[in-house]
Design a protein around this motif. Sequence first.
Motif, PDB file in Angstrom:
ATOM      1  N   THR A  36       0.815  -1.221   0.000  1.00 59.23           N
ATOM      2  CA  THR A  36       0.000   0.000   0.000  1.00 59.23           C
ATOM      3  C   THR A  36       0.841   1.260   0.000  1.00 59.23           C
ATOM      4  OG1 THR A  36      -0.082   0.030   2.405  1.00 59.23           O
ATOM      5  CG2 THR A  36      -1.870  -1.109   1.286  1.00 59.23           C
ATOM      6  N   GLY A  37       2.095   1.136   0.420  1.00 64.81           N
ATOM      7  CA  GLY A  37       2.917   2.323   0.592  1.00 64.81           C
ATOM      8  C   GLY A  37       2.556   3.066   1.865  1.00 64.81           C
ATOM      9  N   MET A  38       1.718   2.446   2.695  1.00 62.80           N
ATOM     10  CA  MET A  38       1.324   3.086   3.948  1.00 62.80           C
ATOM     11  C   MET A  38       2.122   2.486   5.104  1.00 62.80           C
ATOM     12  SD  MET A  38      -2.779   2.981   3.640  1.00 62.80           S
ATOM     13  CE  MET A  38      -3.659   3.574   2.219  1.00 62.80           C
ATOM     14  N   ALA A  42      -1.109   3.214   9.701  1.00 61.58           N
ATOM     15  CA  ALA A  42      -2.304   3.445   8.895  1.00 61.58           C
ATOM     16  C   ALA A  42      -3.393   2.432   9.264  1.00 61.58           C
ATOM     17  CB  ALA A  42      -1.965   3.351   7.407  1.00 61.58           C
ATOM     18  N   CYS A  43      -2.961   1.187   9.504  1.00 61.88           N
ATOM     19  CA  CYS A  43      -3.922   0.107   9.775  1.00 61.88           C
ATOM     20  C   CYS A  43      -3.982  -0.302  11.246  1.00 61.88           C
ATOM     21  CB  CYS A  43      -3.564  -1.135   8.964  1.00 61.88           C
ATOM     22  SG  CYS A  43      -3.993  -1.002   7.224  1.00 61.88           S
ATOM     23  N   PHE A  53      -9.427   1.950   9.899  1.00 63.57           N
ATOM     24  CA  PHE A  53      -8.989   1.757   8.514  1.00 63.57           C
ATOM     25  C   PHE A  53      -8.467   0.337   8.299  1.00 63.57           C
ATOM     26  CE2 PHE A  53      -5.537   1.631   5.402  1.00 63.57           C
ATOM     27  CZ  PHE A  53      -6.303   1.806   4.272  1.00 63.57           C
ATOM     28  N   MET A  56     -11.301  -1.863   7.688  1.00 64.31           N
ATOM     29  CA  MET A  56     -11.860  -1.708   6.348  1.00 64.31           C
ATOM     30  C   MET A  56     -10.925  -2.289   5.283  1.00 64.31           C
ATOM     31  SD  MET A  56     -14.720  -0.613   7.028  1.00 64.31           S
ATOM     32  CE  MET A  56     -15.280  -0.535   5.329  1.00 64.31           C
ATOM     33  N   PHE A  57      -9.636  -2.165   5.521  1.00 68.44           N
ATOM     34  CA  PHE A  57      -8.656  -2.762   4.596  1.00 68.44           C
ATOM     35  C   PHE A  57      -8.851  -4.279   4.543  1.00 68.44           C
ATOM     36  CE2 PHE A  57      -4.432  -4.745   4.057  1.00 68.44           C
ATOM     37  CZ  PHE A  57      -4.109  -4.269   2.804  1.00 68.44           C
ATOM     38  N   ASN A  60     -12.065  -5.182   2.829  1.00 67.97           N
ATOM     39  CA  ASN A  60     -11.941  -4.996   1.382  1.00 67.97           C
ATOM     40  C   ASN A  60     -10.960  -5.991   0.765  1.00 67.97           C
ATOM     41  OD1 ASN A  60     -13.513  -2.605   0.124  1.00 67.97           O
ATOM     42  ND2 ASN A  60     -12.844  -1.834   2.118  1.00 67.97           N
ATOM     43  N   VAL A  64      -6.162  -3.057  -1.335  1.00 66.48           N
ATOM     44  CA  VAL A  64      -5.690  -1.692  -1.590  1.00 66.48           C
ATOM     45  C   VAL A  64      -4.193  -1.745  -1.892  1.00 66.48           C
ATOM     46  CG1 VAL A  64      -5.322   0.568  -0.545  1.00 66.48           C
ATOM     47  CG2 VAL A  64      -7.420  -0.688  -0.093  1.00 66.48           C
ATOM     48  N   ASP A  65      -3.788  -1.160  -2.994  1.00 68.01           N
ATOM     49  CA  ASP A  65      -2.354  -1.183  -3.301  1.00 68.01           C
ATOM     50  C   ASP A  65      -1.948   0.031  -4.127  1.00 68.01           C
ATOM     51  OD1 ASP A  65      -3.290  -1.715  -5.851  1.00 68.01           O
ATOM     52  OD2 ASP A  65      -1.848  -3.286  -6.255  1.00 68.01           O
ATOM     53  N   ASN A  66      -0.659   0.209  -4.238  1.00 65.88           N
ATOM     54  CA  ASN A  66      -0.152   1.299  -5.071  1.00 65.88           C
ATOM     55  C   ASN A  66       0.936   0.783  -6.000  1.00 65.88           C
ATOM     56  OD1 ASN A  66       2.072   0.963  -3.497  1.00 65.88           O
ATOM     57  ND2 ASN A  66       2.441   3.140  -3.146  1.00 65.88           N
ATOM     58  N   PRO A 133      -7.533  -8.138  -8.560  1.00 66.33           N
ATOM     59  CA  PRO A 133      -8.526  -7.144  -8.149  1.00 66.33           C
ATOM     60  C   PRO A 133      -9.667  -7.805  -7.369  1.00 66.33           C
ATOM     61  CG  PRO A 133      -7.854  -6.743 -10.403  1.00 66.33           C
ATOM     62  CD  PRO A 133      -7.198  -8.025  -9.992  1.00 66.33           C
ATOM     63  N   ARG A 134      -9.982  -7.264  -6.224  1.00 69.17           N
ATOM     64  CA  ARG A 134     -11.044  -7.730  -5.315  1.00 69.17           C
ATOM     65  C   ARG A 134     -10.710  -9.026  -4.584  1.00 69.17           C
ATOM     66  NH1 ARG A 134     -14.297  -5.683  -9.632  1.00 69.17           N
ATOM     67  NH2 ARG A 134     -15.280  -3.771  -8.927  1.00 69.17           N
ATOM     68  N   ASN A 162     -17.529  -3.224  -3.121  1.00 68.98           N
ATOM     69  CA  ASN A 162     -18.245  -2.186  -2.373  1.00 68.98           C
ATOM     70  C   ASN A 162     -19.243  -1.463  -3.262  1.00 68.98           C
ATOM     71  OD1 ASN A 162     -16.935   0.241  -3.577  1.00 68.98           O
ATOM     72  ND2 ASN A 162     -15.092  -0.659  -2.694  1.00 68.98           N
TER      73      ASN A 162
END
Lengths: 470, 210
Positions: A36-38, A42-43, A53, A56-57, A60, A64-66, A133-134, A162
């Motif tokens: 995620t780069g976080m 963050a989590c 968060f 939610m991560f 989900n 979530v990624d970058n 994805p997902r 979502n």
Amino acid sequence: MIMRMLKDYCGLWAIAVAALLVAPGAWAVPSFARQTGMACEACHTVFPELNHFGRMFKANAYTVDNLKPVRGVSATREELLALSGLPPISLMVQVSQTSIAKAIPDGVGHFSQSSSVAFPQQISLFYAGKIAPRLGAFIQLTYANNAGTIGIDNTDLRWADNRLLPGDKSLVYGITANNNPTVQDLWNSTPAFGYPYAGSKANVSPIAGTQIDGKLGQSVAGVSLYAIWNEALYGEIGTYRSAKQGVANAVTGGSGPLDGTVSNVIVGGAPYYRIAYEYLWGRHSLSAGLYGATFKLVPGGSSTAPGTLSGPANEFRDTAEDFQYQFIGDRHLFSLAGTHIREKMTLNASYGAGLGADNLHDDLTTTRITGNYYYQRRYGATLGMFSTTGSLDTQLYPAGASPGVVTSASGLPDTKGWMAELNYMPWLNTRITLQDTQYTKFNGGGDNYDGFGRNAGDNNSLYLLVWFNY
Amino acid sequence: MKTFITTVGAVAAMLLAQASPAADEITPEARLAAQHVAVMTCATCHGPQGRSVAPKFPALAGQHPKYLVAQLEAFKSQTRGDADAIGYMWGMASPLSDEMIAALAAYYAAQTPVAGSAGDAGAIARGADIYANGVAAEGIPPCIACHGPGASGTDDYPRLAGQHAQYLLKQLRSFQNNMRNVAVMHGVAQDLKANEMEAVAAYLQSLGSR
């Protein structure tokens, strides 16, 4: 006693300090952070406790990624592949030392050492992150020094999506396939990711625990559907089947189907449910919920004494409540979490003289409450209480033979006590923990609980853990 | 005072002016890719269609594209330095291309702005007064001068109406501590008292509430 224990720790402190000195200077963070780069915060409040968060991560599907993906498309440019450029791999290493208040007797006048070094206590390799994805996964492969083998640990595979609902309300929904009831849960008040986050494998373990409280971890497989409405109301429903590791069918030698050489096999599917509500205000969050499952287990047997998987089953009906409060300030973090699990047993298979239980119906109740405080996510203190109480059953909680220790002279399962922890986190992915466990009751008694002269307080322990994630 | 506001406006416009593709220059492919990223990634914090639930994360729906582009570029170049920017957005924004940044900004700008939520009536009234008139005695200019009537923002200044008060408050503190590297807002916020910031945040959050 304390002085002697502290002296014992000097060696390990030296190891810990040396390890820190050679640790890389970068902000080393595991695979979710790389993906995620976080940063960890963050989590997490402080790992492994999730903040809103983080929940939610997870809901989900860890997607979530970058990262720039490796792509594959069809002739009509339909997406066929979106593979992360880097595999989300992490490593966890735990080294520890445990001192128990009184050495373990062997029944013929000899005693064990009173302290035990585990180097490592555990090493885990994770694939934790996006698959597509997902679709995401949290897969843990663990070497545990008490087993001396590498095996599958907690695993959670997820698909999620979502939607925006009328009235600007969000809906996240998904499917999880996992191998430990509550490992998929989003809060740290349920058993799989609840406190204590780490414990010694050299401690004396109490005789009783409810099924949902980790007893079936890694020996079941479950599928659940879940949804979160407006990041507040969570509902989940699923079912678990036995999925034992390291066993083979006695006739074919194949990995299944399970037969009478295996013990405690779930009949059909065990229903699991979870409902929770989280309220957010300012820097606070408060959640409360219910969860539970009903496991019908046939006793089966072992490879040396095969039994049968047909006939009566023991039913364990677990119902639980839980809550979690978190305050996340710039300097101060505070969280309070608790759960109360009630298990109603109907022991159709084990009830009767010599069969394993005195009573057709037994109860077992576990309560745990833990408070955590951290200053600047670096210096922390934890205080927790635990209590397990239940029915008198001299076959279920047997007196056993000398040297006792893990037995119950009274036929009661009651274990109660306190845990206190001091934590220092030089980095957000590195923790040094000193954990003190004090029992006021163990396996049904305070003094001489096993009938062989051992007291509950003899199992008190002081545990030093150095925990790296990278 | 008027000169100050004019200067503030001119400097802010200069700071916020970024070379970004206009909305009509965004290709259909980039639009689709941005929608994909918004749904799959950004929505985890900022909510579906930029309507965030958690008050820590700003709602992005209906935000002006130039502001969104400026922020994403500030995250990417690591010049916006408040703790949450470092913790969450530096990493998230690092791989974004200029085209993706422009397309994401266009995606969120096209969403219907969020409706606010009501709060403490006293704080809202005090906030409304500060927003419209500033605090002359403390040399604090009226917010309305840049952010416009109803706090709906302009091409150069962000929409604030309906935004989470907790997020706004944190940003005002970040401006005050000069962590966001925006000289104008540092100047405006540095003399704001805690209760004034809370009042303004409560007022802005309440705008458009149903």
